[in-house]
Scaffold this motif. Sequence first.
Motif, PDB file in Angstrom:
ATOM      1  N   UNK A 119      -6.184 -19.286  14.898  1.00 13.36           N
ATOM      2  CA  UNK A 119      -7.527 -18.720  14.794  1.00 13.36           C
ATOM      3  C   UNK A 119      -8.601 -19.773  15.068  1.00 13.36           C
ATOM      4  N   UNK A 120      -8.463 -20.937  14.446  1.00 15.76           N
ATOM      5  CA  UNK A 120      -9.456 -22.007  14.636  1.00 15.76           C
ATOM      6  C   UNK A 120      -9.526 -22.449  16.095  1.00 15.76           C
ATOM      7  N   UNK A 121      -8.364 -22.589  16.730  1.00 18.23           N
ATOM      8  CA  UNK A 121      -8.323 -23.025  18.132  1.00 18.23           C
ATOM      9  C   UNK A 121      -8.896 -21.967  19.074  1.00 18.23           C
ATOM     10  N   UNK A 122      -8.505 -20.712  18.862  1.00 20.57           N
ATOM     11  CA  UNK A 122      -8.969 -19.634  19.744  1.00 20.57           C
ATOM     12  C   UNK A 122     -10.482 -19.467  19.638  1.00 20.57           C
ATOM     13  N   UNK A 123     -11.018 -19.552  18.425  1.00 20.16           N
ATOM     14  CA  UNK A 123     -12.474 -19.433  18.239  1.00 20.16           C
ATOM     15  C   UNK A 123     -13.208 -20.571  18.955  1.00 20.16           C
ATOM     16  N   UNK A 124     -12.636 -21.762  18.898  1.00 23.38           N
ATOM     17  CA  UNK A 124     -13.235 -22.920  19.581  1.00 23.38           C
ATOM     18  C   UNK A 124     -13.252 -22.699  21.090  1.00 23.38           C
ATOM     19  N   UNK A 125     -12.141 -22.241  21.640  1.00 18.13           N
ATOM     20  CA  UNK A 125     -12.068 -22.026  23.086  1.00 18.13           C
ATOM     21  C   UNK A 125     -12.869 -20.803  23.530  1.00 18.13           C
ATOM     22  N   UNK A 126     -13.007 -19.819  22.658  1.00 25.41           N
ATOM     23  CA  UNK A 126     -13.849 -18.663  22.995  1.00 25.41           C
ATOM     24  C   UNK A 126     -15.301 -19.111  23.149  1.00 25.41           C
ATOM     25  N   UNK A 127     -15.770 -19.950  22.214  1.00 24.05           N
ATOM     26  CA  UNK A 127     -17.137 -20.474  22.296  1.00 24.05           C
ATOM     27  C   UNK A 127     -17.317 -21.273  23.586  1.00 24.05           C
ATOM     28  N   UNK A 128     -16.293 -22.021  23.965  1.00 20.56           N
ATOM     29  CA  UNK A 128     -16.339 -22.809  25.198  1.00 20.56           C
ATOM     30  C   UNK A 128     -16.355 -21.888  26.424  1.00 20.56           C
ATOM     31  N   UNK A 129     -15.548 -20.825  26.376  1.00 22.31           N
ATOM     32  CA  UNK A 129     -15.494 -19.857  27.477  1.00 22.31           C
ATOM     33  C   UNK A 129     -16.866 -19.216  27.698  1.00 22.31           C
ATOM     34  N   UNK A 130     -17.567 -18.931  26.621  1.00 24.53           N
ATOM     35  CA  UNK A 130     -18.881 -18.280  26.717  1.00 24.53           C
ATOM     36  C   UNK A 130     -19.959 -19.221  27.258  1.00 24.53           C
TER      37      UNK A 130
END
Length: 198
Positions: A119-130
């Motif tokens: 969860x922590x990793x995916x949220x970090x990469x989602x913010x980066x994707x945006x």
Amino acid sequence: MYKKQLTWQKILCFAAIAACALVFLYALGLSTDLYDGLFYALPEESKLETAKVNVPGAEIYYQIQPFNKQLLSGSIVLLLLSCLLFMTNTHSRRRYYVGNAVSTFLFAGAGVGLSVWMHLQVEKFKAQFLQIDFEAYEKYATRRRKEYIDSTFWFDIHYVILAVVVLVCIALIANYLWKISLMKNEKRLIEEGKGVAK
């Protein structure tokens, strides 16, 4: 009551395998989706620092790879731990022993741990994707007649995957406690029966 509990423990052990398969498929899908949408917008990984990036922010494709590999490995480890449930006969044993406790709590601990880290990793990469320049990305994709993806589906669906894994882990522990409770009650009834016989 034992019959009902035996049915549930079997269902939960198979659910554990299904939850591991979901994590495995998620890891494959996340990387594939980013590849389809962003790979063509990047220079070779070895030239990423020096070459011009066609779409600002598209570097996430390369940056997410180490996490994606670790997630894939984690899902395989979790799958092996779910097999341990079957090796210790946690799915069919009428009475639980130390091996059943170890396999249940090992799987549950690993499942919850993997879920929190994921969860922590995916949220970090989602913010980066945006942070991707989607305007430049759309123009570049249209000009090159390539696929344009601005959906966060693969980042968002991880909530469903995590919910399944955590629920299975909680249910396995609840099942273990239920089994211990039934075993204690059975032992008490046997002792009371012996007491009456005397």
